[in-house]
Design a protein around this motif. Structure first.
Motif, PDB file in Angstrom:
ATOM      1  N   ILE A   6       0.825  -1.124  -0.020  1.00 49.28           N
ATOM      2  CA  ILE A   6       0.025  -0.104  -0.004  1.00 49.28           C
ATOM      3  C   ILE A   6       0.803   1.299  -0.039  1.00 49.28           C
ATOM      4  N   GLY A   7       1.990   1.274   0.793  1.00 53.77           N
ATOM      5  CA  GLY A   7       2.816   2.457   0.866  1.00 53.77           C
ATOM      6  C   GLY A   7       3.470   2.876  -0.249  1.00 53.77           C
ATOM      7  N   ILE A   8       4.088   1.645  -1.087  1.00 52.67           N
ATOM      8  CA  ILE A   8       4.826   1.831  -2.370  1.00 52.67           C
ATOM      9  C   ILE A   8       3.725   2.132  -3.427  1.00 52.67           C
ATOM     10  N   MET A   9       2.492   1.660  -3.468  1.00 55.41           N
ATOM     11  CA  MET A   9       1.498   2.338  -4.340  1.00 55.41           C
ATOM     12  C   MET A   9       1.163   3.618  -4.205  1.00 55.41           C
ATOM     13  N   LEU A  10       1.127   3.916  -2.716  1.00 52.46           N
ATOM     14  CA  LEU A  10       0.599   5.451  -2.557  1.00 52.46           C
ATOM     15  C   LEU A  10       1.844   6.585  -2.914  1.00 52.46           C
ATOM     16  N   GLY A  11       2.934   5.939  -2.566  1.00 53.10           N
ATOM     17  CA  GLY A  11       4.521   6.864  -3.084  1.00 53.10           C
ATOM     18  C   GLY A  11       4.518   6.637  -4.782  1.00 53.10           C
ATOM     19  N   ALA A  12       3.939   5.768  -5.313  1.00 53.98           N
ATOM     20  CA  ALA A  12       4.135   5.619  -6.673  1.00 53.98           C
ATOM     21  C   ALA A  12       2.963   6.953  -7.292  1.00 53.98           C
ATOM     22  N   VAL A  13       1.749   7.038  -6.697  1.00 54.51           N
ATOM     23  CA  VAL A  13       0.727   7.768  -7.156  1.00 54.51           C
ATOM     24  C   VAL A  13       1.607   9.297  -6.925  1.00 54.51           C
ATOM     25  N   VAL A  14       1.884   9.436  -5.817  1.00 53.86           N
ATOM     26  CA  VAL A  14       2.493  10.923  -5.512  1.00 53.86           C
ATOM     27  C   VAL A  14       3.614  11.232  -6.127  1.00 53.86           C
ATOM     28  N   SER A  15       4.534  10.247  -6.600  1.00 56.61           N
ATOM     29  CA  SER A  15       5.711  10.528  -7.675  1.00 56.61           C
ATOM     30  C   SER A  15       5.245  10.841  -8.810  1.00 56.61           C
ATOM     31  N   ALA A  16       4.075  10.288  -9.342  1.00 52.50           N
ATOM     32  CA  ALA A  16       3.666  10.696 -10.576  1.00 52.50           C
ATOM     33  C   ALA A  16       3.290  11.951 -10.769  1.00 52.50           C
ATOM     34  N   VAL A  17       2.536  12.342  -9.955  1.00 45.96           N
ATOM     35  CA  VAL A  17       1.946  13.762  -9.747  1.00 45.96           C
ATOM     36  C   VAL A  17       3.118  14.679  -9.461  1.00 45.96           C
ATOM     37  N   THR A  18       4.256  14.434  -8.942  1.00 48.82           N
ATOM     38  CA  THR A  18       5.296  15.180  -8.798  1.00 48.82           C
ATOM     39  C   THR A  18       6.111  15.394 -10.020  1.00 48.82           C
ATOM     40  N   THR A  19       6.155  14.174 -10.737  1.00 48.53           N
ATOM     41  CA  THR A  19       7.042  14.171 -12.155  1.00 48.53           C
ATOM     42  C   THR A  19       5.960  14.800 -12.998  1.00 48.53           C
ATOM     43  N   PHE A  20       4.903  14.721 -13.015  1.00 46.61           N
ATOM     44  CA  PHE A  20       3.919  15.695 -13.990  1.00 46.61           C
ATOM     45  C   PHE A  20       4.088  17.177 -13.900  1.00 46.61           C
ATOM     46  N   LEU A  21       4.030  17.609 -12.540  1.00 41.31           N
ATOM     47  CA  LEU A  21       4.130  18.985 -12.493  1.00 41.31           C
ATOM     48  C   LEU A  21       5.448  19.557 -12.632  1.00 41.31           C
ATOM     49  N   ALA A  22       6.546  18.694 -12.609  1.00 46.26           N
ATOM     50  CA  ALA A  22       8.152  19.253 -12.793  1.00 46.26           C
ATOM     51  C   ALA A  22       8.225  19.176 -14.447  1.00 46.26           C
ATOM     52  N   ALA A  23       7.507  18.079 -14.997  1.00 50.17           N
ATOM     53  CA  ALA A  23       7.627  18.370 -16.600  1.00 50.17           C
ATOM     54  C   ALA A  23       7.014  19.459 -17.223  1.00 50.17           C
ATOM     55  N   GLN A  24       5.773  19.903 -16.525  1.00 52.56           N
ATOM     56  CA  GLN A  24       5.147  21.187 -16.969  1.00 52.56           C
ATOM     57  C   GLN A  24       5.726  22.520 -16.862  1.00 52.56           C
ATOM     58  N   PHE A  25       6.623  22.334 -15.789  1.00 52.21           N
ATOM     59  CA  PHE A  25       7.275  23.629 -15.445  1.00 52.21           C
ATOM     60  C   PHE A  25       8.915  23.276 -15.569  1.00 52.21           C
ATOM     61  N   ASN A  26       9.419  22.179 -16.433  1.00 62.65           N
ATOM     62  CA  ASN A  26      10.732  22.291 -16.755  1.00 62.65           C
ATOM     63  C   ASN A  26      11.578  22.212 -15.504  1.00 62.65           C
ATOM     64  N   LEU A  27      11.248  21.350 -14.614  1.00 66.42           N
ATOM     65  CA  LEU A  27      11.952  21.144 -13.619  1.00 66.42           C
ATOM     66  C   LEU A  27      12.071  19.685 -13.100  1.00 66.42           C
ATOM     67  N   LEU A  28      12.405  18.884 -14.216  1.00 68.51           N
ATOM     68  CA  LEU A  28      12.502  17.680 -14.231  1.00 68.51           C
ATOM     69  C   LEU A  28      13.824  17.041 -13.576  1.00 68.51           C
ATOM     70  N   GLN A  29      14.872  18.182 -14.051  1.00 70.22           N
ATOM     71  CA  GLN A  29      16.186  17.855 -13.741  1.00 70.22           C
ATOM     72  C   GLN A  29      16.411  17.874 -12.020  1.00 70.22           C
ATOM     73  N   MET A  30      15.749  19.180 -11.645  1.00 68.30           N
ATOM     74  CA  MET A  30      15.822  19.280 -10.250  1.00 68.30           C
ATOM     75  C   MET A  30      15.262  18.249  -9.506  1.00 68.30           C
ATOM     76  N   VAL A  31      14.026  17.683  -9.819  1.00 67.49           N
ATOM     77  CA  VAL A  31      13.555  16.533  -9.218  1.00 67.49           C
ATOM     78  C   VAL A  31      14.160  15.199  -9.431  1.00 67.49           C
ATOM     79  N   SER A  32      14.859  15.045 -10.239  1.00 72.24           N
ATOM     80  CA  SER A  32      15.530  13.895 -10.483  1.00 72.24           C
ATOM     81  C   SER A  32      16.696  13.901  -9.529  1.00 72.24           C
TER      82      SER A  32
END
Length: 363
Positions: free
Chosen positions: A186-212
């Motif tokens: 459950i924790g891993i799945m919850l973390g994967a969902v939150v991580s996907a949201v974080t990656t999506f927002l980072a991609a929208q604002f060109n911050l993928l390198q910072m998040v990585s």
């Protein structure tokens, strides 16, 4: 007469020398089967502190000190190179080594707290989604308040980590858990969902390198002036020591904790807050340290049992030793380049995690 016979039977059940027929009870075999209707006593042997052996702890301290000395000595520049070498030693080597100590001890103890509060050995900040929530808070701070300093990012990241940890615990309360493996899933799945949201927002604002960079934990950028907030996690570790007995009782379950006068809900919230602060601060300064809070407490518990107070020094030393060894491997395997410590730690942690899963399956 029936009352006397009942008394004799009761004495026999309590371990008296004779039974109702006068036969010595001590010479008759005792069955391991629990009589129908009887309530078995809780097995708390694993929570009793082991026999103290101070010399073993002293040896562990010496080993950790040797590892820290090696960390101070390893690098791409010569610290004996006059004034420049001495200056770089205090600017980079010492802060990096102190960061290893603070982050390793804090993340290992926070993993121990999570495992006790959830009564599950497979839970830590990584497998509960707490670190992913901390990264989401850090990203939102960068987007909405880019001028906020290091302390402000740390506060927001810790708050998000606390929200994520509490969400994880609330989900566990609302589902029927038939096996211990469901909890980290459950924790891993919850973390994967939150991580996907974080990656999506980072991609929208060109911050993928910072998040990585946050997801790829490394002590490379740690220098004097940007690591000092890590001393907050030292306070977290001290608070865990202070509340160790309450955490131990809470780890026995809500009913047991309430029966001995411990406020279970208060301990749960306080312990979760300590874990959130450790995860948030560590994420801001060095990024993710995967499985550190999972590996060390499990190894210590397999050797010494589940008594939090007596295990805490060993968990702290183990966390420091493991993260220092992984950092040394990352710094020397391709010198002068560095492999992020999270890669080495993730490889070791994943191996231990799979081993624990297989061991649990055999049991």
């Amino acid at each position: 007469m029936s009352r006397d016979h009942g008394s004799a039977a009761e004495r026999r059940a309590d371990g008296a020398p004779t039974d109702s027929g006068g036969r010595p009870v001590g010479r008759t075999p005792v069955s391991d089967e629990v009589p129908p209707g009887a309530v078995p006593e809780p097995d708390i042997a694993a929570h009793r502190p082991p026999r103290p052996r101070p010399w073993r702890l002293g040896v562990a301290v010496i080993v950790v000190l040797l590892l820290l000395i090696a960390s101070l000595a390893v690098g791409v520049y010569d610290i004996a190179d006059g004034e420049f070498g001495a200056e770089m030693f205090w600017i980079t080597r010492v802060p990096r080594t102190l960061a290893l100590v603070l982050a390793g001890a804090a993340m290992a103890t926070s993993g121990l707290v999570m495992q006790m509060l959830t009564q599950n050995r497979f839970v830590d900040a990584t497998t509960s989604g707490t670190t992913e929530w901390a990264a989401l808070g850090l990203l939102l701070t960068t987007l909405l308040a880019p001028t906020v300093g290091l302390v402000g990012r740390m506060v927001v990241s810790s708050v998000f980590a606390f929200v994520g940890a509490m969400a994880f615990l609330l989900i566990l309360r609302r589902i029927v858990i038939r096996t211990t493996l469901v909890v980290p899933l459950i924790g891993i799945m919850l973390g994967a969902v939150v991580s996907a949201v974080t990656t999506f927002l980072a991609a929208q604002f060109n911050l993928l390198q910072m998040v990585s960079t946050w997801f790829m934990g490394s002590f490379t950028p740690v220098v004097r002036g940007n690591y000092e907030v890590l001393w907050i996690v030292a306070v977290v570790t001290v608070l865990v020591f202070i509340s160790a007995d309450r955490i131990t009782v809470a780890g026995l379950g809500k009913d047991v904790a309430t029966s001995v006068g411990v406020k279970y809900e208060a301990v749960l919230i306080a312990g979760t807050a300590l874990v959130a602060v450790a995860a948030g601060v560590t994420t801001v300064v060095v990024g993710f340290l995967p499985f550190l809070g999972l590996v060390v407490p499990n190894i210590v518990a397999m050797v010494r049992g589940d008594h939090v107070r007596s295990n805490l020094p060993w968990v702290c030393l183990g966390g420091i030793a493991l993260v220092t060894v992984c950092d040394l491997i990352g710094r020397t395997i391709r010198m002068p380049f560095e492999i992020p410590v999270s890669m080495v730690l993730g490889l070791i942690g994943a191996t231990v995690f799979v081993t624990l899963l297989l061991r649990q399956r055999r049991v």
